[in-house]
Write an enzyme that holds these catalytic residues in place. Sequence first.
Site, PDB file in Angstrom:
ATOM      1  N   GLY A  14       3.906  -4.671  -1.899  1.00 50.15           N
ATOM      2  CA  GLY A  14       3.023  -4.184  -0.836  1.00 50.15           C
ATOM      3  C   GLY A  14       1.590  -4.623  -1.088  1.00 50.15           C
ATOM      4  N   ARG A  75       8.377  -9.090  -0.694  1.00 51.86           N
ATOM      5  CA  ARG A  75       9.294  -8.480  -1.660  1.00 51.86           C
ATOM      6  C   ARG A  75      10.512  -9.403  -1.660  1.00 51.86           C
ATOM      7  NH1 ARG A  75       6.989  -3.188  -2.135  1.00 51.86           N
ATOM      8  NH2 ARG A  75       6.173  -2.368  -0.183  1.00 51.86           N
ATOM      9  N   ASP A 106       4.942  -1.938  -9.509  1.00 51.43           N
ATOM     10  CA  ASP A 106       5.996  -1.890 -10.540  1.00 51.43           C
ATOM     11  C   ASP A 106       7.175  -2.822 -10.244  1.00 51.43           C
ATOM     12  OD1 ASP A 106       6.742  -0.300  -8.453  1.00 51.43           O
ATOM     13  OD2 ASP A 106       7.339   1.424  -9.661  1.00 51.43           O
ATOM     14  N   ASP A 133       0.593   4.378  -8.839  1.00 49.57           N
ATOM     15  CA  ASP A 133       1.699   4.925  -9.637  1.00 49.57           C
ATOM     16  C   ASP A 133       2.085   4.006 -10.798  1.00 49.57           C
ATOM     17  OD1 ASP A 133       2.655   2.922  -8.031  1.00 49.57           O
ATOM     18  OD2 ASP A 133       4.455   3.975  -7.383  1.00 49.57           O
TER      19      ASP A 133
HETATM   20  O1  F6P Z   1       4.066   0.627  -2.519  1.00 39.29           O
HETATM   21  C1  F6P Z   1       3.082   0.782  -1.571  1.00 39.29           C
HETATM   22  C2  F6P Z   1       3.641   1.318  -0.270  1.00 39.29           C
HETATM   23  O2  F6P Z   1       2.569   1.287   0.630  1.00 39.29           O
HETATM   24  C3  F6P Z   1       4.266   2.721  -0.322  1.00 39.29           C
HETATM   25  O3  F6P Z   1       3.343   3.765  -0.310  1.00 39.29           O
HETATM   26  C4  F6P Z   1       5.123   2.682   0.918  1.00 39.29           C
HETATM   27  O4  F6P Z   1       6.151   3.606   0.805  1.00 39.29           O
HETATM   28  C5  F6P Z   1       5.629   1.283   0.915  1.00 39.29           C
HETATM   29  O5  F6P Z   1       4.668   0.504   0.240  1.00 39.29           O
HETATM   30  C6  F6P Z   1       5.915   0.691   2.279  1.00 39.29           C
HETATM   31  O6  F6P Z   1       6.436  -0.573   2.101  1.00 39.29           O
HETATM   32  P1  F6P Z   1       6.679  -1.609   3.274  1.00 39.29           P
HETATM   33  O7  F6P Z   1       5.356  -2.100   3.744  1.00 39.29           O
HETATM   34  O8  F6P Z   1       7.490  -2.698   2.654  1.00 39.29           O
HETATM   35  O9  F6P Z   1       7.406  -0.884   4.348  1.00 39.29           O
END
Ligand code: F6P
Length: 327
Positions: A14, A75, A106, A133
């Site tokens: 993210g 990702r 992470d 985190d």
């Molecule tokens: O890890 C960061 C984050 O913003 C989380 O708080 C949230 O749950 C997630 O990414 C959302 O991910 P995506 O943009 O892939 O839906």
Amino acid sequence: MKEIKKIAVMTSGGDAPGMNAAIRSVVRTCAFYEKECIGVYRGYQGLIEADFLPLDARKVKNIINKGGTILKSARSNDFRTEEGRKKAHQNLVKENIDALVIIGGDGSFTGGVVFNEEYNFPIIGIPGTIDNDIYGTSHTLGYDTALNTAVEAIDKIRDTASSHNRLFFVEVMGRDAGFIALNAGVGAGAEEILIPEENLGIDRLLESLKRSRSKGKSSSIVVVAEGDRTGRNVFELADYVEENLPEYEVRVSVLGHMQRGGSPSCFDRVLASRLGVKAVELLLEGESDIMVGLINNEVTTTNLEKAIKGHNSINKELLRVSDIMST
Ligand code: F6P
């Protein structure tokens, strides 16, 4: 030790405000030490597809203030496979890249640890996620900016909540962690804050809201972390409260991805600049498999695996402050 002549930098997972400032810092530190630097587009996926962008000090001008990431992020499922990682390694060798700086969370570091185990490839991580985190740093890149964005949004919701005497449930990001919810909640003066680390049960929430009404509060804000453990999503929570406390008119606002965007705060820009310099310097000193972070305002290092597996505890004092403030 093999001399490091060329360093790749990428952003993964993210995105978070401050990632561009970190890219700039890595690139300019490479230039300072007369090393080559190359950007990798779309994180590990770009590594597998050899999607590279040669970078020099001038190419990263005017990005310190920009949200998002000029290198894009992803990702990558392919990188979870041995075949994907093999392809990535081949591309790094082909491009004469000696080391890698990964800016991410992470999940991104987990990929880095596996890759390092398999190929003994020098890697340094810079923690970049709004969720905060990651163990081994008091602040991840983007967290401070996201907090300010959330507080600004909740302030606006407070205006309309107060005009209509309504109760608002505001969901903030954090699928496994309540750092944004807790700090933004205290900062925005929320009545109640629901976080994954501390599930006090829904009855406590009803009690607290009942008490607020009896004390003459006409409007209220409950901040809910995305990953809270009440077993109900924010809309179900709102319905439950409306059913059980009909005196309340309830609305829901999900802040969502707006928390990931925007110009980074000064804090995040300074942090990104410091961590980028340290990451490159450590690689040049022959270090690998570590994350750079901030503890007590000092730049520190933590083993990458420890950074993933370690746990950052929630600040209980803040919970207490929140309770007292909602009197
Ligand atoms: O890890 C960061 C984050 O913003 C989380 O708080 C949230 O749950 C997630 O990414 C959302 O991910 P995506 O943009 O892939 O839906």
